[in-house]
Design a protein around this motif. Structure first.
Motif, short mmCIF file in Angstrom:
data_model
loop_
_atom_site.label_atom_id
_atom_site.label_comp_id
_atom_site.label_asym_id
_atom_site.label_seq_id
_atom_site.Cartn_x
_atom_site.Cartn_y
_atom_site.Cartn_z
N VAL A 189 0.47 -1.25 -0.63
CA VAL A 189 -0.24 -0.20 -0.06
C VAL A 189 1.00 1.11 -0.44
O VAL A 189 2.11 1.50 0.78
N LEU A 190 0.52 2.30 -0.46
CA LEU A 190 1.07 3.36 -0.85
C LEU A 190 -0.11 4.46 0.54
O LEU A 190 -0.62 4.55 -0.43
N LEU A 191 0.68 5.50 1.38
CA LEU A 191 -0.03 6.05 1.72
C LEU A 191 0.85 7.67 2.57
O LEU A 191 2.09 7.75 2.12
N VAL A 192 0.44 8.62 2.60
CA VAL A 192 1.30 9.70 3.47
C VAL A 192 0.56 9.53 3.93
O VAL A 192 0.17 8.76 4.89
N PRO A 193 1.98 10.82 4.87
CA PRO A 193 1.77 10.65 6.15
C PRO A 193 1.19 11.07 7.01
O PRO A 193 0.60 10.39 7.90
N THR A 194 0.20 11.90 6.54
CA THR A 194 -1.36 12.10 7.45
C THR A 194 -2.16 11.09 7.58
O THR A 194 -2.59 11.24 8.52
N MET A 195 -2.14 9.90 6.26
CA MET A 195 -3.12 8.43 6.53
C MET A 195 -1.99 7.97 7.55
O MET A 195 -2.79 6.74 8.17
N VAL A 196 -0.57 7.74 7.35
CA VAL A 196 0.59 7.12 8.26
C VAL A 196 -0.27 7.40 9.98
O VAL A 196 -1.42 6.71 10.90
N GLN A 197 -0.48 8.30 10.23
CA GLN A 197 -0.85 9.02 11.09
C GLN A 197 -1.85 8.68 11.96
O GLN A 197 -2.16 8.10 13.21
N VAL A 198 -2.77 9.02 10.81
CA VAL A 198 -4.12 8.17 11.70
C VAL A 198 -4.80 6.89 11.24
O VAL A 198 -5.01 6.18 12.08
N LEU A 199 -4.10 5.89 10.70
CA LEU A 199 -3.90 5.13 11.12
C LEU A 199 -3.20 4.11 12.51
O LEU A 199 -3.69 3.38 12.75
N ALA A 200 -2.24 4.96 12.51
CA ALA A 200 -1.90 4.86 14.16
C ALA A 200 -2.65 5.56 14.45
O ALA A 200 -2.68 4.66 16.14
N ASP A 201 -3.37 6.54 15.23
CA ASP A 201 -4.45 6.88 16.21
C ASP A 201 -5.45 5.80 16.10
O ASP A 201 -6.18 6.14 16.70
N CYS A 202 -5.78 4.67 15.05
CA CYS A 202 -7.17 4.03 15.28
C CYS A 202 -7.14 3.22 16.08
O CYS A 202 -5.93 2.40 16.28
N PRO A 203 -8.00 3.96 17.41
CA PRO A 203 -8.15 2.80 18.64
C PRO A 203 -8.29 1.27 18.20
O PRO A 203 -8.31 0.34 18.80
N ASP A 204 -8.90 0.59 17.05
CA ASP A 204 -9.43 -0.52 16.98
C ASP A 204 -8.61 -1.45 15.60
O ASP A 204 -8.35 -2.22 15.43
N ALA A 205 -7.57 -0.78 15.34
CA ALA A 205 -6.38 -0.76 14.58
C ALA A 205 -5.71 -2.97 15.15
O ALA A 205 -5.69 -3.36 13.87
N GLY A 206 -5.61 -2.55 16.09
CA GLY A 206 -5.67 -3.98 16.06
C GLY A 206 -6.01 -5.26 16.32
O GLY A 206 -5.51 -6.52 16.76
N ARG A 207 -7.20 -5.07 15.97
CA ARG A 207 -7.79 -6.03 15.56
C ARG A 207 -8.67 -6.94 14.68
O ARG A 207 -9.29 -7.79 14.06
N PHE A 208 -7.46 -6.15 13.84
CA PHE A 208 -7.63 -6.65 11.92
C PHE A 208 -6.42 -7.30 11.82
O PHE A 208 -5.60 -6.77 12.11
N ASP A 209 -6.54 -8.20 10.67
CA ASP A 209 -5.28 -8.95 10.67
C ASP A 209 -4.56 -8.23 9.30
O ASP A 209 -5.22 -8.16 8.37
N THR A 210 -3.46 -8.01 10.23
CA THR A 210 -2.67 -7.12 8.98
C THR A 210 -1.25 -7.62 7.93
O THR A 210 -0.78 -7.48 7.14
N SER A 211 -1.59 -9.47 8.93
CA SER A 211 -0.57 -9.83 8.95
C SER A 211 0.36 -10.02 6.97
O SER A 211 1.14 -10.90 6.90
N SER A 212 -0.88 -10.09 6.26
CA SER A 212 -0.48 -10.32 5.03
C SER A 212 0.00 -8.74 4.31
O SER A 212 1.06 -9.21 3.13
N LEU A 213 0.66 -7.75 4.87
CA LEU A 213 0.69 -6.84 4.85
C LEU A 213 2.66 -7.01 4.29
O LEU A 213 3.07 -6.65 6.02
N VAL A 214 2.94 -6.27 3.37
CA VAL A 214 4.33 -6.72 2.83
C VAL A 214 5.50 -6.05 3.01
O VAL A 214 6.31 -5.69 3.60
#
Length: 506
Positions: A250-275
């Motif tokens: 995936v290609l993201l800009v830093p502001t998007m990365v920040q929003v992802l990092a701040d997402c309280p539910d992020a840990g419940r998703f399986d993102t193990s495929s992301l290389v």
């Protein structure tokens, strides 16, 4: 090469492979090839001929992907427009490039209706499943009513597209890029061996009109990616797509990365495929990068530095480099297709470690700005593209970008690079986002002024912030004033609009 060449190759190799996934709709390579050919025939029926400009105003979709290919198939020039522009900005670009056809999605139909009569656009094509409104042509209708035509197969140094800059420094300029420009950047990035996954699944969440995502799309075409396309970025949308479709890149800009990092539910998703997570477009605060690497511990991070005029990649910082602490603030080394140097005020190559203007040369450099020869001559000199960015090279050839030259603050005859101050401020636990600008000051000429989006409603004083920064920055770089805001003005490319911040405060 020509833009549609990878599509022909894919049809021959494995036409049944899924090429796009969008909104639950899956289209194979063969289906996409058929639709692209029919759409190109429809454009020809609307009078589009060699070199004619076809503008595209839409959020991301599989139809956006098809349009990019179909315009090239018809031997025309694609003009992707910023989907967040106001009607006047859209009208300016359409008139500037004299577009003959405008292709829009339903969300932007009202804008098309406003600007059509002011720009000379002969036809409006609407991306919709149902019937098109009166006076417009349906996208699906255009495909269904026309038989496939032969691909023009004209590429190399012919003009592929006109890509308007974001207008952060004034009126947008149309950057002219050829097929060869885009392929030089894509092949060079892939040659690094750490860019996108062969036969992987590439997620498009950043806007496709922006060169960062579009160039990644071109690289994906070359190495057999399935393109998973979201119409807009949301943290839940990105995390869901990664889990549901086993996204590898995936290609993201830093502001998007920040929003992802701040997402309280992020840990419940399986993102193990992301290389791999590729980021670029603006500086990444160190705190944001650290949080993102914690969120995706198995993922390699790659930074791409460049700009629209460079199609867009100039340097790359690979995933292994991210494990070297001193390189975290680097933009990497020149990509295989690029030469990079730093030039001082006298126009000479600056010594190692000395800050100057970054200049780039290679087959990826634009041919110029559309109908702006004087502005082209100012930035293209002796084969080099002068970027307007300030930076320096270290002894190993790593580039450190310190600021836009226009954003540099001169306070008490000392140069302060705003990005350096922002990087330190962003590490304060009360700072969610920040921007640093220079404001007029009777004593110092300019003072360092911090504009901060607070985290959890906390408002540290200027003395507290200066104390936090004191061990990391020289005294003259410390903020002399601070203000708190609810949000920062952000361009569609994810860049803070500092010009807007300065204009509002002077």
């Amino acid at each position: 090469m020509y833009l549609t060449q990878p599509l022909h190759n894919a049809v021959q190799r494995d036409g049944s492979r899924p090429l796009t996934i969008c909104g639950g709709r899956v289209r194979s390579v063969a289906d996409s090839g058929e639709r692209v050919s029919r759409l190109a025939a429809g454009l020809r029926a609307l009078g589009v001929d060699r070199g004619h400009r076809v503008a595209l105003l839409s959020t991301n979709s599989d139809r956006y992907h098809e349009t990019l290919l179909a315009v090239a198939w018809a031997d025309a020039v694609v003009v992707p427009l910023n989907s967040r522009w106001a009607a006047d900005e859209v009208a300016f670009a359409l008139a500037d490039c004299t577009a003959s056809v405008l292709i829009v999605d339903e969300a932007h139909l009202s804008v098309a209706e406003v600007v059509r009569g002011r720009t000379g656009v002969a036809a409006v094509v609407v991306m919709a499943d149902g019937a098109a409104p009166p006076g417009t042509i349906g996208f699906e209708e255009l495909i269904a009513q026309h038989e496939p035509i032969a691909d023009s197969r004209r590429g190399d140094d012919s003009l592929l597209g006109i890509f308007y800059t974001g207008g952060t420094t004034g009126q947008p300029k149309g950057v002219m890029l050829t097929h060869a420009n885009l392929f030089a950047s894509a092949w060079g990035s892939l040659a690094m061996g750490d860019f996108t996954t062969p036969n992987g699944r590439l997620l498009h969440a950043a806007p496709m009109f922006h060169l960062a995502d579009l160039a990644t799309w071109v690289a994906g075409l070359l190495i057999g990616s399935t393109h998973v396309i979201l119409d807009a970025f949301t943290p839940q949308g990105v995390l869901t797509a990664i889990e549901q479709y086993s996204v590898t890149d995936v290609l993201l800009v830093p502001t998007m990365v920040q929003v992802l990092a701040d997402c309280p539910d992020a840990g419940r998703f399986d993102t193990s495929s992301l290389v791999r997570l590729i980021y670029g477009g603006s500086p990444m605060p160190a705190a944001t990068l650290a949080a993102a690497r914690k969120l995706f511990p198995q993922t390699g991070f790659v930074q791409a530095y460049g700009m629209t005029e460079l199609a867009p990649v100039a340097t790359l910082l690979g995933s292994a480099d991210h494990d070297v602490p001193r390189l975290i603030r680097s933009a990497g080394r020149a990509a295989p297709h690029a030469e990079v140097r730093v030039v001082n005020a006298a126009g000479e190559t600056a010594p190692t470690g000395e800050v100057g203007e970054i200049a780039v040369r290679g087959d990826h450099v634009m041919t110029g700005y559309w109908q702006r020869p004087e502005e082209t001559a100012r930035v293209l000199r002796d084969g080099w593209l002068f970027t307007g960015d300030a930076g320096y090279l270290d002894e190993e050839g790593y580039l450190f970008v310190v600021d836009r030259i226009k954003d540099m603050i001169i306070t008490g005859d000392e140069n302060v690079y705003s990005a350096e101050v922002e990087n330190v401020l962003s590490q304060h636990p009360a700072v969610a986002a920040c921007a640093v600008i220079g404001l007029p000051d009777a004593r110092w000429g300019e003072r360092v002024h911090a504009i901060i989006v607070p985290r959890d409603g906390t408002h540290p004083s200027v003395d507290e912030l200066r104390g936090f920064c004191r061990d990391k920055l020289a005294g003259y770089k410390l903020p002399r004033s601070v203000e708190y805001v609810r949000s920062l003005p952000i361009s569609a490319a994810g860049k803070v609009l500092k010009r807007t911040l300065r204009q509002e405060r002077i």
